[in-house]
Scaffold this active site. Structure first.
Site, PDB file in Angstrom:
ATOM      1  N   LYS A  24      51.418  39.014  52.142  1.00  0.00           N
ATOM      2  CA  LYS A  24      52.820  39.229  51.786  1.00  0.00           C
ATOM      3  C   LYS A  24      53.752  39.281  53.007  1.00  0.00           C
ATOM      4  O   LYS A  24      54.133  38.231  53.503  1.00  0.00           O
ATOM      5  CB  LYS A  24      52.929  40.457  50.875  1.00  0.00           C
ATOM      6  CG  LYS A  24      52.125  40.193  49.578  1.00  0.00           C
ATOM      7  CD  LYS A  24      52.373  41.070  48.409  1.00  0.00           C
ATOM      8  CE  LYS A  24      51.702  40.466  47.176  1.00  0.00           C
ATOM      9  NZ  LYS A  24      50.680  41.281  46.565  1.00  0.00           N
ATOM     10  N   ASP A  30      43.136  47.694  51.663  1.00  0.00           N
ATOM     11  CA  ASP A  30      43.900  46.508  51.267  1.00  0.00           C
ATOM     12  C   ASP A  30      45.372  46.872  51.412  1.00  0.00           C
ATOM     13  O   ASP A  30      45.963  47.504  50.541  1.00  0.00           O
ATOM     14  CB  ASP A  30      43.549  46.114  49.832  1.00  0.00           C
ATOM     15  CG  ASP A  30      44.316  44.870  49.391  1.00  0.00           C
ATOM     16  OD1 ASP A  30      45.282  44.474  50.085  1.00  0.00           O
ATOM     17  OD2 ASP A  30      43.962  44.304  48.343  1.00  0.00           O
ATOM     18  N   TYR A  86      44.494  46.200  42.586  1.00  0.00           N
ATOM     19  CA  TYR A  86      44.346  44.745  42.530  1.00  0.00           C
ATOM     20  C   TYR A  86      44.119  44.240  43.940  1.00  0.00           C
ATOM     21  O   TYR A  86      44.822  44.639  44.873  1.00  0.00           O
ATOM     22  CB  TYR A  86      45.624  44.128  41.952  1.00  0.00           C
ATOM     23  CG  TYR A  86      45.610  42.609  41.882  1.00  0.00           C
ATOM     24  CD1 TYR A  86      44.786  41.937  40.963  1.00  0.00           C
ATOM     25  CD2 TYR A  86      46.408  41.848  42.727  1.00  0.00           C
ATOM     26  CE1 TYR A  86      44.780  40.548  40.893  1.00  0.00           C
ATOM     27  CE2 TYR A  86      46.411  40.455  42.656  1.00  0.00           C
ATOM     28  CZ  TYR A  86      45.589  39.813  41.736  1.00  0.00           C
ATOM     29  OH  TYR A  86      45.589  38.438  41.675  1.00  0.00           O
TER      30      TYR A  86
HETATM   31  C1  LIG Z   1      49.321  40.628  46.078  1.00  0.00           C
HETATM   32  C2  LIG Z   1      48.076  41.359  46.433  1.00  0.00           C
HETATM   33  C3  LIG Z   1      46.871  40.705  46.709  1.00  0.00           C
HETATM   34  C4  LIG Z   1      46.709  39.231  46.507  1.00  0.00           C
HETATM   35  O1  LIG Z   1      47.488  38.482  47.355  1.00  0.00           O
HETATM   36  P1  LIG Z   1      47.793  36.944  46.958  1.00  0.00           P
HETATM   37  O2  LIG Z   1      48.515  36.421  48.141  1.00  0.00           O
HETATM   38  O3  LIG Z   1      48.582  37.000  45.701  1.00  0.00           O
HETATM   39  O4  LIG Z   1      46.472  36.297  46.748  1.00  0.00           O
HETATM   40  C5  LIG Z   1      45.813  41.448  47.154  1.00  0.00           C
HETATM   41  N1  LIG Z   1      45.896  42.774  47.304  1.00  0.00           N
HETATM   42  C6  LIG Z   1      47.024  43.447  47.029  1.00  0.00           C
HETATM   43  C7  LIG Z   1      47.078  44.924  47.234  1.00  0.00           C
HETATM   44  C8  LIG Z   1      48.143  42.754  46.562  1.00  0.00           C
HETATM   45  O5  LIG Z   1      49.240  43.429  46.220  1.00  0.00           O
END
Ligand SMILES: *Cc1c(COP(=O)(O)O)cnc(C)c1O
Length: 428
Positions: A266, A238, A143
């Site tokens: 995060k 990511d 994701y």
């Molecule tokens: C949570 C997450 C996102 C999205 O971040 P948001 O602040 O919720 O938009 C993107 N990539 C990864 C791997 C994530 O866990």
């Protein structure tokens, strides 16, 4: 009498779609309503009915120091009376950028945004701009936020709710996204054989956390690096979850692999809304106003988010926290595996340091297909029982659990006792 959480949820559903501002919070897949939270401190979260839980959600990853860490609270407090947004540069943004550059091996320049979604979306725009190519490669069950071209075989809430794609995402866009099985070098090679010269980038969670936690085959990650270089595509890590979580410099430090671009989020916001993407100057200087690729944000680099983030990173850098997180991760996750084993319940426990997942299955969980083969009914029983025993877990088997520096050995022991009861109940 109805509980306050229940009353609030009923009210919320009248004015907020599904009663929640992010689908993963809803608890639909476990047939439970969400708890409404009143406050949290350290590893303990308390709902509006006064029930206390040991928190393994950690706001889905950011709260690595635990809730309301005194230094983070002090940093926010110190800034807040001086104004909450100026739309002009601040010293805090410079400190944040310098801190990220010092901590994350492959980042030399960085741009702050407001969410992980924005970070991934912007990194992909940059990769497409730099290469002049359209196609992107991602992996099933990973994701990267909810931007259009990334909502293909996505993890997290998309997986939990069993949504294959999403209405509202034009097919013309999705056409340029190739989603491949994770940890599968053969599939990657054949995709590049076929489309290599058209591929702008590979985007990957180096340690997937959004289909539950998957342990990467390090040779696979190295293979991504090699094939991207060979075809002139950019490699994007990511690290919105893994960044500052598995090591101060994230998965790229842990495994010694250098991506071209990195997405962060995060943890760098210390619980305030934030995201960032960065890499080498040759790429980052293509961004406006220095270059021709556009990306902007009214609240980007917000002083409160910067203050909270800098405080969090400072504590992470100073303290000897990673060995402690690792130790607690081992205690919890190997404890869960052996308790389930003793109870005769087949499970697979994947974890890297303080992030991990429990899958109710007997076959190794290496990718999205094997993650989805786990027993949803058992997970539901487990979740419900753990919540009754005062454990706050993500209401989905396709999410990671997180331990914070505020968790204690005693809490881990309590959690293992609760899990032992849950496993026992499951057999009845
Ligand atoms: C949570 C997450 C996102 C999205 O971040 P948001 O602040 O919720 O938009 C993107 N990539 C990864 C791997 C994530 O866990």
């Amino acid at each position: 009498m109805m509980k306050r959480s229940e009353t609030l949820f009923e009210r919320a559903c009248k004015t907020i779609p599904g009663g929640v501002n992010s689908p993963v919070r809803a608890g639909k897949s476990v047939d439970m309503n969400p708890l409404f939270i009143d406050e949290a401190a350290g590893a303990i979260i308390r709902d509006v009915d006064g029930n206390e839980y040991i928190d393994y959600v950690g706001s889905w990853g950011p709260m690595i120091l635990g809730h309301a860490h005194p230094e983070v609270v002090a940093a926010i407090r110190e800034r807040i009376s001086r104004g909450t947004s100026y739309g002009a540069p601040t010293e805090l943004e410079v400190i944040m950028a310098e801190t990220i550059v010092e901590m994350v091996p492959s980042i030399e320049m960085v741009r702050m945004v407001n969410s992980g979604t924005e970070a991934a979306m912007s990194a992909i725009r940059l990769a497409r701009g730099v290469t002049g190519r359209k196609m992107i490669v991602k992996f099933d069950g990973c994701y990267h936020g909810h931007a259009d071209s990334l909502l293909v075989s996505a993890g997290s809430g998309v997986a939990t709710l069993g949504i294959p794609g999403s209405p509202g995402v034009p097919e013309d866009l999705v056409r340029h996204t190739l989603s491949l099985p994770f940890n599968d070098m053969k599939a990657l090679n054949s995709a590049f054989d076929r489309y290599g010269p058209d591929i702008a980038c590979i985007i990957v969670e180096p340690i997937p956390g959004n289909m539950g936690v998957i342990i990467p085959d390090v040779d696979f990650l190295k293979g991504l690096r090699e094939i991207a270089t060979a075809f002139g595509a950019l490699l994007i890590f990511d690290e919105v979850i893994s960044g500052f979580r598995v090591a101060p410099g994230g998965a790229q430090e842990l495994y010694g692999i250098g991506p071209d671009l990195t997405c962060l989020g995060k943890i760098i916001g210390g619980g305030l809304p934030v995201g960032a993407y960065g890499g080498k100057p040759e790429f980052m200087l293509r961004m406006a106003p220095e270059g021709d690729i556009y990306q902007a944000g009214t609240l980007s680099g917000n002083p409160l988010a910067m203050a909270a983030g800098i405080a969090t990173l400072t504590v992470l850098r100073q303290g000897d926290l990673y060995p402690k997180l690792e130790k607690m991760g081992n205690a919890l996750f190997s404890g869960l595996a052996s308790l389930a084993g003793n109870a005769g319940i087949p499970v697979v426990v994947n974890h890297v340091g303080s992030m991990g997942s429990l899958f109710f299955t007997d076959a190794p969980v290496l990718d999205f297909v094997t993650a989805k083969a786990s027993d949803a009914r058992r997970f539901k029983q487990y979740y419900r029982s753990m919540r009754e025993h005062g454990m706050y877990l993500a209401p989905s088997p396709f999410e990671a659990g997180f331990i914070s520096a505020a968790h204690t050995e005693e809490m881990i022991e309590k959690t293992l006792n609760a899990a032992a009861s849950a496993f026992k109940e499951m057999l009845n």
